[in-house]
Design a protein around this motif. Structure first.
Motif, PDB file in Angstrom:
ATOM      1  N   SER A 168      48.089  49.208 -71.015  1.00  0.00           N
ATOM      2  CA  SER A 168      46.748  49.435 -71.561  1.00  0.00           C
ATOM      3  C   SER A 168      45.817  48.493 -70.827  1.00  0.00           C
ATOM      4  N   ARG A 169      44.524  48.493 -71.191  1.00  0.00           N
ATOM      5  CA  ARG A 169      43.577  47.657 -70.454  1.00  0.00           C
ATOM      6  C   ARG A 169      43.839  46.171 -70.674  1.00  0.00           C
ATOM      7  N   SER A 170      44.268  45.821 -71.877  1.00  0.00           N
ATOM      8  CA  SER A 170      44.385  44.400 -72.233  1.00  0.00           C
ATOM      9  C   SER A 170      45.794  43.873 -71.937  1.00  0.00           C
TER      10      SER A 170
ATOM     11  N   VAL B  92      43.438  53.786 -67.585  1.00  0.00           N
ATOM     12  CA  VAL B  92      43.905  55.115 -67.157  1.00  0.00           C
ATOM     13  C   VAL B  92      42.800  55.923 -66.474  1.00  0.00           C
ATOM     14  N   ARG B  93      41.552  55.460 -66.592  1.00  0.00           N
ATOM     15  CA  ARG B  93      40.432  56.143 -65.936  1.00  0.00           C
ATOM     16  C   ARG B  93      40.345  55.806 -64.456  1.00  0.00           C
ATOM     17  N   VAL B  94      41.136  54.836 -64.013  1.00  0.00           N
ATOM     18  CA  VAL B  94      40.999  54.308 -62.642  1.00  0.00           C
ATOM     19  C   VAL B  94      42.265  54.628 -61.842  1.00  0.00           C
TER      20      VAL B  94
ATOM     21  N   ALA C 118      43.932  56.428 -75.852  1.00  0.00           N
ATOM     22  CA  ALA C 118      42.790  57.238 -76.298  1.00  0.00           C
ATOM     23  C   ALA C 118      41.687  56.336 -76.805  1.00  0.00           C
ATOM     24  N   GLY C 119      40.499  56.912 -76.912  1.00  0.00           N
ATOM     25  CA  GLY C 119      39.374  56.211 -77.518  1.00  0.00           C
ATOM     26  C   GLY C 119      38.687  57.144 -78.487  1.00  0.00           C
ATOM     27  N   ASN C 120      38.203  56.599 -79.608  1.00  0.00           N
ATOM     28  CA  ASN C 120      37.564  57.466 -80.603  1.00  0.00           C
ATOM     29  C   ASN C 120      36.689  56.653 -81.550  1.00  0.00           C
ATOM     30  N   PHE C 121      35.752  57.338 -82.174  1.00  0.00           N
ATOM     31  CA  PHE C 121      34.878  56.766 -83.207  1.00  0.00           C
ATOM     32  C   PHE C 121      34.221  57.964 -83.888  1.00  0.00           C
TER      33      PHE C 121
ATOM     34  N   LEU D  38      25.331  61.654 -80.320  1.00  0.00           N
ATOM     35  CA  LEU D  38      26.264  61.166 -79.301  1.00  0.00           C
ATOM     36  C   LEU D  38      25.538  61.052 -77.955  1.00  0.00           C
ATOM     37  N   SER D  39      25.581  59.888 -77.327  1.00  0.00           N
ATOM     38  CA  SER D  39      24.926  59.777 -76.009  1.00  0.00           C
ATOM     39  C   SER D  39      25.784  60.500 -74.964  1.00  0.00           C
ATOM     40  N   PHE D  40      25.173  60.828 -73.838  1.00  0.00           N
ATOM     41  CA  PHE D  40      25.924  61.482 -72.758  1.00  0.00           C
ATOM     42  C   PHE D  40      27.128  60.623 -72.373  1.00  0.00           C
ATOM     43  N   ASN D  41      26.866  59.318 -72.300  1.00  0.00           N
ATOM     44  CA  ASN D  41      27.945  58.423 -71.864  1.00  0.00           C
ATOM     45  C   ASN D  41      29.049  58.279 -72.920  1.00  0.00           C
ATOM     46  N   ALA D  42      28.671  58.367 -74.191  1.00  0.00           N
ATOM     47  CA  ALA D  42      29.685  58.260 -75.254  1.00  0.00           C
ATOM     48  C   ALA D  42      30.655  59.446 -75.170  1.00  0.00           C
ATOM     49  N   PHE D  43      30.106  60.643 -75.030  1.00  0.00           N
ATOM     50  CA  PHE D  43      30.955  61.841 -74.905  1.00  0.00           C
ATOM     51  C   PHE D  43      31.846  61.730 -73.663  1.00  0.00           C
ATOM     52  N   LYS D  44      31.213  61.329 -72.555  1.00  0.00           N
ATOM     53  CA  LYS D  44      31.946  61.231 -71.282  1.00  0.00           C
ATOM     54  C   LYS D  44      33.059  60.187 -71.365  1.00  0.00           C
ATOM     55  N   THR D  45      32.774  59.084 -72.056  1.00  0.00           N
ATOM     56  CA  THR D  45      33.763  57.999 -72.130  1.00  0.00           C
ATOM     57  C   THR D  45      35.049  58.479 -72.790  1.00  0.00           C
ATOM     58  N   VAL D  46      34.904  59.213 -73.876  1.00  0.00           N
ATOM     59  CA  VAL D  46      36.105  59.675 -74.594  1.00  0.00           C
ATOM     60  C   VAL D  46      36.859  60.730 -73.768  1.00  0.00           C
TER      61      VAL D  46
ATOM     62  N   ARG E 183      41.902  53.271 -89.167  1.00  0.00           N
ATOM     63  CA  ARG E 183      40.903  52.251 -89.519  1.00  0.00           C
ATOM     64  C   ARG E 183      39.507  52.728 -89.119  1.00  0.00           C
ATOM     65  N   ARG E 184      39.403  53.429 -88.000  1.00  0.00           N
ATOM     66  CA  ARG E 184      38.090  53.878 -87.530  1.00  0.00           C
ATOM     67  C   ARG E 184      37.618  55.148 -88.217  1.00  0.00           C
ATOM     68  N   LEU E 185      38.568  56.058 -88.527  1.00  0.00           N
ATOM     69  CA  LEU E 185      38.158  57.396 -88.957  1.00  0.00           C
ATOM     70  C   LEU E 185      38.474  57.716 -90.404  1.00  0.00           C
ATOM     71  N   GLY E 186      39.369  56.938 -90.993  1.00  0.00           N
ATOM     72  CA  GLY E 186      39.899  57.355 -92.298  1.00  0.00           C
ATOM     73  C   GLY E 186      39.089  56.895 -93.492  1.00  0.00           C
TER      74      GLY E 186
ATOM     75  N   ALA F  94      20.258  58.296 -82.036  1.00  0.00           N
ATOM     76  CA  ALA F  94      20.292  59.506 -81.215  1.00  0.00           C
ATOM     77  C   ALA F  94      20.011  59.168 -79.758  1.00  0.00           C
ATOM     78  N   LYS F  95      20.422  57.963 -79.365  1.00  0.00           N
ATOM     79  CA  LYS F  95      20.170  57.510 -77.990  1.00  0.00           C
ATOM     80  C   LYS F  95      20.969  58.355 -76.978  1.00  0.00           C
ATOM     81  N   LEU F  96      20.299  58.784 -75.920  1.00  0.00           N
ATOM     82  CA  LEU F  96      21.019  59.494 -74.867  1.00  0.00           C
ATOM     83  C   LEU F  96      21.085  58.592 -73.657  1.00  0.00           C
TER      84      LEU F  96
HETATM   85  C1  HXC Z   1      28.552  56.192 -81.002  1.00  0.00           C
HETATM   86  C2  HXC Z   1      29.536  54.890 -79.372  1.00  0.00           C
HETATM   87  C3  HXC Z   1      30.350  54.249 -80.333  1.00  0.00           C
HETATM   88  C4  HXC Z   1      30.196  54.645 -81.695  1.00  0.00           C
HETATM   89  C5  HXC Z   1      30.801  53.408 -78.381  1.00  0.00           C
HETATM   90  N1  HXC Z   1      29.847  54.322 -78.193  1.00  0.00           N
HETATM   91  N2  HXC Z   1      31.132  53.340 -79.672  1.00  0.00           N
HETATM   92  N3  HXC Z   1      28.665  55.862 -79.702  1.00  0.00           N
HETATM   93  N4  HXC Z   1      29.310  55.628 -81.990  1.00  0.00           N
HETATM   94  N5  HXC Z   1      30.917  54.081 -82.655  1.00  0.00           N
HETATM   95  C6  HXC Z   1      29.207  54.657 -76.942  1.00  0.00           C
HETATM   96  C7  HXC Z   1      28.522  53.454 -76.306  1.00  0.00           C
HETATM   97  O1  HXC Z   1      27.245  53.230 -76.871  1.00  0.00           O
HETATM   98  C8  HXC Z   1      28.445  53.885 -74.837  1.00  0.00           C
HETATM   99  O2  HXC Z   1      27.400  54.800 -74.629  1.00  0.00           O
HETATM  100  C9  HXC Z   1      29.740  54.671 -74.656  1.00  0.00           C
HETATM  101  O3  HXC Z   1      30.179  55.055 -75.971  1.00  0.00           O
HETATM  102  C10 HXC Z   1      30.833  53.828 -73.996  1.00  0.00           C
HETATM  103  O4  HXC Z   1      31.010  52.676 -74.768  1.00  0.00           O
HETATM  104  P1  HXC Z   1      31.728  51.368 -74.168  1.00  0.00           P
HETATM  105  O5  HXC Z   1      31.888  50.398 -75.276  1.00  0.00           O
HETATM  106  O6  HXC Z   1      30.998  50.931 -72.934  1.00  0.00           O
HETATM  107  O7  HXC Z   1      33.104  52.010 -73.689  1.00  0.00           O
HETATM  108  P2  HXC Z   1      34.501  51.348 -73.403  1.00  0.00           P
HETATM  109  O8  HXC Z   1      34.395  49.855 -73.291  1.00  0.00           O
HETATM  110  O9  HXC Z   1      35.087  52.111 -72.289  1.00  0.00           O
HETATM  111  O10 HXC Z   1      35.324  51.630 -74.787  1.00  0.00           O
HETATM  112  C11 HXC Z   1      35.753  52.916 -75.136  1.00  0.00           C
HETATM  113  C12 HXC Z   1      35.563  53.158 -76.642  1.00  0.00           C
HETATM  114  C13 HXC Z   1      36.158  51.985 -77.458  1.00  0.00           C
HETATM  115  C14 HXC Z   1      36.216  54.472 -76.983  1.00  0.00           C
HETATM  116  C15 HXC Z   1      34.067  53.255 -76.939  1.00  0.00           C
HETATM  117  O11 HXC Z   1      35.938  52.185 -78.840  1.00  0.00           O
HETATM  118  C16 HXC Z   1      37.622  51.764 -77.193  1.00  0.00           C
HETATM  119  O12 HXC Z   1      37.953  51.026 -76.277  1.00  0.00           O
HETATM  120  N6  HXC Z   1      38.532  52.412 -77.964  1.00  0.00           N
HETATM  121  C17 HXC Z   1      40.005  52.286 -77.766  1.00  0.00           C
HETATM  122  C18 HXC Z   1      40.749  52.209 -79.057  1.00  0.00           C
HETATM  123  C19 HXC Z   1      40.538  53.408 -79.960  1.00  0.00           C
HETATM  124  O13 HXC Z   1      39.438  54.016 -79.943  1.00  0.00           O
HETATM  125  N7  HXC Z   1      41.559  53.727 -80.763  1.00  0.00           N
HETATM  126  C20 HXC Z   1      41.479  54.797 -81.701  1.00  0.00           C
HETATM  127  C21 HXC Z   1      42.152  55.980 -81.146  1.00  0.00           C
HETATM  128  S1  HXC Z   1      42.339  57.054 -82.508  1.00  0.00           S
HETATM  129  P3  HXC Z   1      25.958  54.333 -74.011  1.00  0.00           P
HETATM  130  O14 HXC Z   1      25.182  55.600 -73.945  1.00  0.00           O
HETATM  131  O15 HXC Z   1      25.388  53.329 -74.970  1.00  0.00           O
HETATM  132  O16 HXC Z   1      26.243  53.748 -72.650  1.00  0.00           O
HETATM  133  C22 HXC Z   1      42.225  58.608 -82.160  1.00  0.00           C
HETATM  134  C23 HXC Z   1      42.478  59.443 -83.400  1.00  0.00           C
HETATM  135  C24 HXC Z   1      42.260  60.905 -83.221  1.00  0.00           C
HETATM  136  O17 HXC Z   1      42.016  58.976 -81.076  1.00  0.00           O
HETATM  137  C25 HXC Z   1      42.431  61.732 -84.456  1.00  0.00           C
HETATM  138  C26 HXC Z   1      42.471  61.080 -85.792  1.00  0.00           C
HETATM  139  C27 HXC Z   1      42.747  62.013 -86.973  1.00  0.00           C
END
Ligand code: HXC
Ligand code: NAP
Length: 292
Positions: free
Chosen positions: A59-61, A87-89, A115-118, A125-133, A218-221, A290-292
């Motif tokens: 993982s990253r850490s 994994v993105r690199v 995976a990443g989620n919130f 959802l900003s463009f970058n938020a969608f793209k990040t996931v 913890r994030r979604l439940g 609603a930041k994009l």
């Molecule tokens: C809206 C958000 C946000 C949130 C981040 N963003 N968190 N938008 N709500 N809560 C936006 C940021 O503002 C940014 O957009 C963009 O997403 C990227 O954020 P970064 O912090 O720069 O990304 P990064 O450091 O790469 O981290 C990725 C991450 C982070 C997904 C945002 O939370 C992470 O590292 N997660 C890993 C652990 C994880 O998520 N575990 C749960 C998996 S559970 P802008 O536009 O501002 O640049 C799962 C369950 C599925 O997948 C099903 C369950 C039933």
């Protein structure tokens, strides 16, 4: 009534373990597990190692995977190589696979669990938020699978299990980013199963339901009490645990599933069919920007 295998909430190994499958099921195999330092990925690593497998957890850490590896080795006596990879690199992924092959001489199994989620409404959802996931879940799964194919699986065969989700089956609120990303992975599973079957590579998806002791929950439940209440409306009336997911992944990764490829195995106590999909949550979440 089937007995529930015990689990612990934290990223710790199980204090005791009773084998349901043969303890040698993965003897001397090597598994490369993304997201293996925490949650479901950590428990998959542990259960694999308890069945004779060596693991590479990435993982990253680096501190996270290094601590996890120490715990896993202490509990199971098997080898575990922790590596820092995003994994993105692609160059990161290539270097890690090279290092794993140098250490173990082979890789038999790939588990794509990173995976990443919130929670966030599509409208905020900003463009970058969608793209990040999508980058982490979908592109990341492609990157690691493609590199492993090139460097080992094409010539030796292998097994891939992609950890996905049931989110897109009904269109879960606040989850357009993750639901879309995971649905694409399920499609990838079928494409790769078809193209790589002739090289003796099996590719399957496994979609967990709500699983206790995980970052996902913890994030979604929501609060623990409301999660249990929500889960009461599912057929098995409870959330699942990490060991239950790991057992199903073990089945898919093992020779028990030697004729299984291109499927999505849903391991969710039937919850996707009946669990609340509450559109009112959209109103509750009006504080989202609603930041994009
Ligand atoms: C809206 C958000 C946000 C949130 C981040 N963003 N968190 N938008 N709500 N809560 C936006 C940021 O503002 C940014 O957009 C963009 O997403 C990227 O954020 P970064 O912090 O720069 O990304 P990064 O450091 O790469 O981290 C990725 C991450 C982070 C997904 C945002 O939370 C992470 O590292 N997660 C890993 C652990 C994880 O998520 N575990 C749960 C998996 S559970 P802008 O536009 O501002 O640049 C799962 C369950 C599925 O997948 C099903 C369950 C039933
Ligand atoms: P988790 O512990 O947060 O697992 C995600 C892992 O991915 C972390 O170890 C994280 O470690 C790693 N990761 C994130 N971004 C990465 C990147 N760019 N490169 C490499 N590694 C990265 O959460 P979890 O709840 O156990 O989820 C595990 C899997 O199960 C995920 O695929 C999730 O979608 C799926 N799932 C979970 C549930 C649930 O109820 N929990 C339900 C359905 C599906 P770093 O931060 O160190 O990188």
């Amino acid at each position: 009534m089937a007995q529930l295998p015990p689990d612990v909430e934290e990223d710790d190994c199980l204090p005791e373990y009773h084998h349901l499958f043969c303890p040698d099921l993965l003897k001397d195999k090597v598994a490369f597990i993304t997201g293996g330092g925490s949650g479901i990925g950590f428990r998959i690593a542990e259960i694999f190692m308890r069945h004779g497998c060596h693991t590479v957890i990435v993982s990253r850490s680096l501190p996270r995977v290094s601590t996890a590896a120490e715990k896993l080795v202490a509990a199971t006596g098997k080898r575990c190589l922790p590596l820092s990879v995003d994994v993105r690199v692609p160059p990161d992924v290539m270097a890690a696979v090279d290092q794993a092959l140098k250490e173990f001489g082979k890789i038999d199994i790939l588990i794509n669990c990173a995976a990443g989620n919130f929670l966030c409404p599509a409208s905020a959802l900003s463009f970058n938020a969608f793209k990040t996931v999508v980058d982490i879940d979908t592109i990341g799964t492609f990157n690691v699978s493609r590199v492993l194919y090139e460097k080992f699986f094409r010539d030796h065969g292998g097994v891939i299990v992609n950890i996905t989700a049931t989110l897109s089956m009904r269109g879960q609120v606040l989850q357009v980013h993750a639901g879309t990303a995971k649905a694409a992975v399920d499609a990838m599973t079928r494409h790769m199963a078809v193209e790589w079957g002739p090289q003796n590579i099996r590719v399957n998806s496994l979609a967990p339901g709500p699983i206790t002791g995980t970052e996902g929950i913890r994030r979604l439940g929501g609060p623990q009490a409301s999660l249990r209440l929500k889960c009461l409306s599912s057929p098995l009336q409870r959330p699942g645990n990490k060991t239950e997911i790991a057992h199903s992944v073990l089945y898919l990764a093992s020779p028990l599933a030697s004729y299984v490829t291109g499927i999505l195995l849903v391991v969710d106590g039937g919850s996707w069919m009946t669990i609340p999909n509450n559109v009112n949550q959209l109103v509750e979440s009006e504080t989202f920007s609603a930041k994009l």
